[in-house]
Design a protein around this motif. Structure first.
Motif, mmCIF file in Angstrom:
data_model
loop_
_atom_site.group_PDB
_atom_site.id
_atom_site.type_symbol
_atom_site.label_atom_id
_atom_site.label_comp_id
_atom_site.label_asym_id
_atom_site.label_seq_id
_atom_site.Cartn_x
_atom_site.Cartn_y
_atom_site.Cartn_z
ATOM 1 N N GLY A 206 -36.640 35.597 124.661
ATOM 2 C CA GLY A 206 -36.435 34.287 124.047
ATOM 3 C C GLY A 206 -36.027 34.308 122.583
ATOM 4 N N TRP A 207 -35.319 35.369 122.144
ATOM 5 C CA TRP A 207 -34.830 35.392 120.761
ATOM 6 C C TRP A 207 -33.746 34.331 120.579
ATOM 7 C CZ3 TRP A 207 -35.598 38.873 116.513
ATOM 8 C CH2 TRP A 207 -36.637 39.782 116.718
ATOM 9 N N ARG A 208 -33.723 33.708 119.421
ATOM 10 C CA ARG A 208 -32.633 32.797 119.065
ATOM 11 C C ARG A 208 -31.391 33.644 118.811
ATOM 12 N NH1 ARG A 208 -31.712 30.268 114.545
ATOM 13 N NH2 ARG A 208 -32.930 31.770 113.375
ATOM 14 N N SER A 209 -30.239 33.255 119.351
ATOM 15 C CA SER A 209 -29.069 34.125 119.183
ATOM 16 C C SER A 209 -28.661 34.231 117.708
ATOM 17 C CB SER A 209 -27.906 33.650 120.039
ATOM 18 O OG SER A 209 -27.503 32.384 119.619
ATOM 19 N N GLY A 210 -28.975 33.205 116.899
ATOM 20 C CA GLY A 210 -28.631 33.264 115.477
ATOM 21 C C GLY A 210 -29.441 34.296 114.708
ATOM 22 N N SER A 211 -30.510 34.803 115.301
ATOM 23 C CA SER A 211 -31.334 35.811 114.624
ATOM 24 C C SER A 211 -30.996 37.219 115.082
ATOM 25 C CB SER A 211 -32.820 35.567 114.924
ATOM 26 O OG SER A 211 -33.182 34.276 114.555
ATOM 27 N N VAL A 212 -30.046 37.314 116.018
ATOM 28 C CA VAL A 212 -29.707 38.626 116.591
ATOM 29 C C VAL A 212 -28.289 38.988 116.152
ATOM 30 C CG1 VAL A 212 -29.402 39.929 118.723
ATOM 31 C CG2 VAL A 212 -31.206 38.200 118.563
ATOM 32 N N HIS A 213 -28.140 40.102 115.473
ATOM 33 C CA HIS A 213 -26.857 40.511 114.914
ATOM 34 C C HIS A 213 -26.505 41.873 115.492
ATOM 35 C CE1 HIS A 213 -27.835 37.443 111.853
ATOM 36 N NE2 HIS A 213 -29.051 37.938 111.979
ATOM 37 N N ARG A 214 -25.251 42.025 115.925
ATOM 38 C CA ARG A 214 -24.903 43.317 116.522
ATOM 39 C C ARG A 214 -23.526 43.760 116.067
ATOM 40 N NH1 ARG A 214 -21.363 40.323 117.975
ATOM 41 N NH2 ARG A 214 -20.890 39.530 120.034
ATOM 42 N N GLU A 215 -23.360 45.060 116.020
ATOM 43 C CA GLU A 215 -22.040 45.624 115.760
ATOM 44 C C GLU A 215 -21.829 46.770 116.732
ATOM 45 O OE1 GLU A 215 -19.633 45.710 112.023
ATOM 46 O OE2 GLU A 215 -20.601 47.659 111.905
ATOM 47 N N TYR A 216 -20.801 46.624 117.549
ATOM 48 C CA TYR A 216 -20.510 47.653 118.542
ATOM 49 C C TYR A 216 -19.879 48.851 117.859
ATOM 50 C CZ TYR A 216 -21.575 44.656 122.467
ATOM 51 O OH TYR A 216 -22.221 43.876 123.373
ATOM 52 N N PHE A 217 -20.206 50.000 118.390
ATOM 53 C CA PHE A 217 -19.608 51.204 117.849
ATOM 54 C C PHE A 217 -18.754 51.844 118.919
ATOM 55 C CE2 PHE A 217 -18.828 55.273 116.340
ATOM 56 C CZ PHE A 217 -18.792 55.111 114.975
ATOM 57 N N GLY A 218 -17.478 52.046 118.619
ATOM 58 C CA GLY A 218 -16.601 52.686 119.587
ATOM 59 C C GLY A 218 -16.028 51.684 120.559
#
Ligand code: FES
Length: 317
Positions: A206-218
């Protein structure tokens, strides 16, 4: 801008660190935690690498590059560089910034995805912020920059995990993510499989999507063209001109062929350089750059890899 490779060091199996400085010794443009630079390599190759040094430093940029024989050549070209070589790079850009209002930050790194995460940890530690860092690697010999995690300002916050360790010593994602607080932010960087695993868990808990940050590698798995891809049209809003996009062609390639060049860099839907506004039509998003909300809004797309679900897309070009 031009920089010089002043030091190249092995920091783990198949991983080298590259220390870049201004050839005249001048200060480099400042960067913030999570930033990357484009590196222009031979034969027109352009690759993005995260900066992993302390963002307070202005005398150097430090990159970590994993040699991936199956990649499209960027990592092999980087590993072949010799100390003293001059390189063209872009100024730092940041698509993966820290949220400075977070009460607590959770940093999750998989493999070489540790590079921006390490930079974030430096920043948070020096700001006296509350954070924890979890770094997963296949085996100890493949964990880059290990000695930096032993430094007194990082060691109390950091945990390293190895796939070769007994199960009870591996990352317990449930324990780390099970209780999302409104003012906690999560940052994850690594290969697509690792990020998807973490993102699935954030949805479950149930995390808020605005609190989840991602950066894909490759290269992400989602970018591949499908056999089922068909042709469609894009329209340039400024002139009304219509450009045909063939089944085997990206929008960016079709536009370039028609004499309408748009800036691209990674050509994999990772970096955001080609981001373009969509004025009408329904994009078929194939990138890993946009958030779920941005995708759902259908107001922008990455034409280096994304396509169209509608017969016509009108672009703000
Ligand atoms: Fe990088 Fe399109 S060029 S996302």
């Amino acid at each position: 801008m031009k920089v010089q490779l002043i030091r190249k060091t092995e920091v783990a199996r198949d991983i080298l660190s590259f220390e870049l400085a201004d050839p005249t010794g001048a200060a480099l443009p400042a960067f913030s935690a999570g930033a990357h630079i484009d590196v222009m390599l031979a034969d027109g190759l352009v690759r993005q690498y995260s900066l992993c040094n302390d963002p307070r430093e202005t005398h150097r940029y430090v990159l970590g590059v994993l040699r991936e024989p199956s990649s499209r050549g960027g990592s092999t070209a980087m590993h072949a560089l010799r100390e003293g070589a001059l390189l063209d790079i872009s100024e730092p850009r940041n698509h993966f910034p820290l949220a400075h209002d977070a009460a607590h930050s959770i940093l999750l790194a998989g493999g070489i995805g540790v590079t921006p995460i390490l930079c974030m940890a430096e920043r948070l530690a020096h700001a006296g912020a509350s954070f924890e860092l979890h770094y997963c690697s296949r085996e100890p010999q493949r964990a880059a920059f290990r000695e930096r995690f032993d430094a007194p300002h990082l060691e109390p916050h950091s945990r390293l995990y190895f796939d070769t360790a007994p199960v009870h010593e591996r990352l317990d994602l449930e324990r780390v993510l099970a209780m999302p607080a409104a003012d906690t932010h999560l940052y994850v960087c690594g290969p697509a499989g690792f990020i998807d695993f973490v993102l699935d868990a954030t949805r479950r808990f149930g995390w808020r999507s605005g609190s989840v940050h991602r950066e894909y590698f490759g290269a992400p798995a989602v970018k591949a063209a499908h056999d089922a891809d068909g042709p469609f049209q894009v329209q340039l809003a400024s002139s009304g001109r219509i450009v045909e996009v063939a089944a085997t062609q990206s929008i960016a390639a079709a536009l370039e062929q028609a004499g309408v060049a748009i800036a691209t860099s990674c050509e994999q839907g990772v970096c955001g350089t080609c981001l373009t506004r969509v004025l009408a039509g329904e994009p078929d998003h194939r990138d890993v750059y946009l958030t779920d909300e941005e995708r759902a809004a259908n107001a922008q797309l990455l034409p280096c890899c994304s396509r169209s679900k509608s017969p016509l897309l009108v672009l703000d070009l």
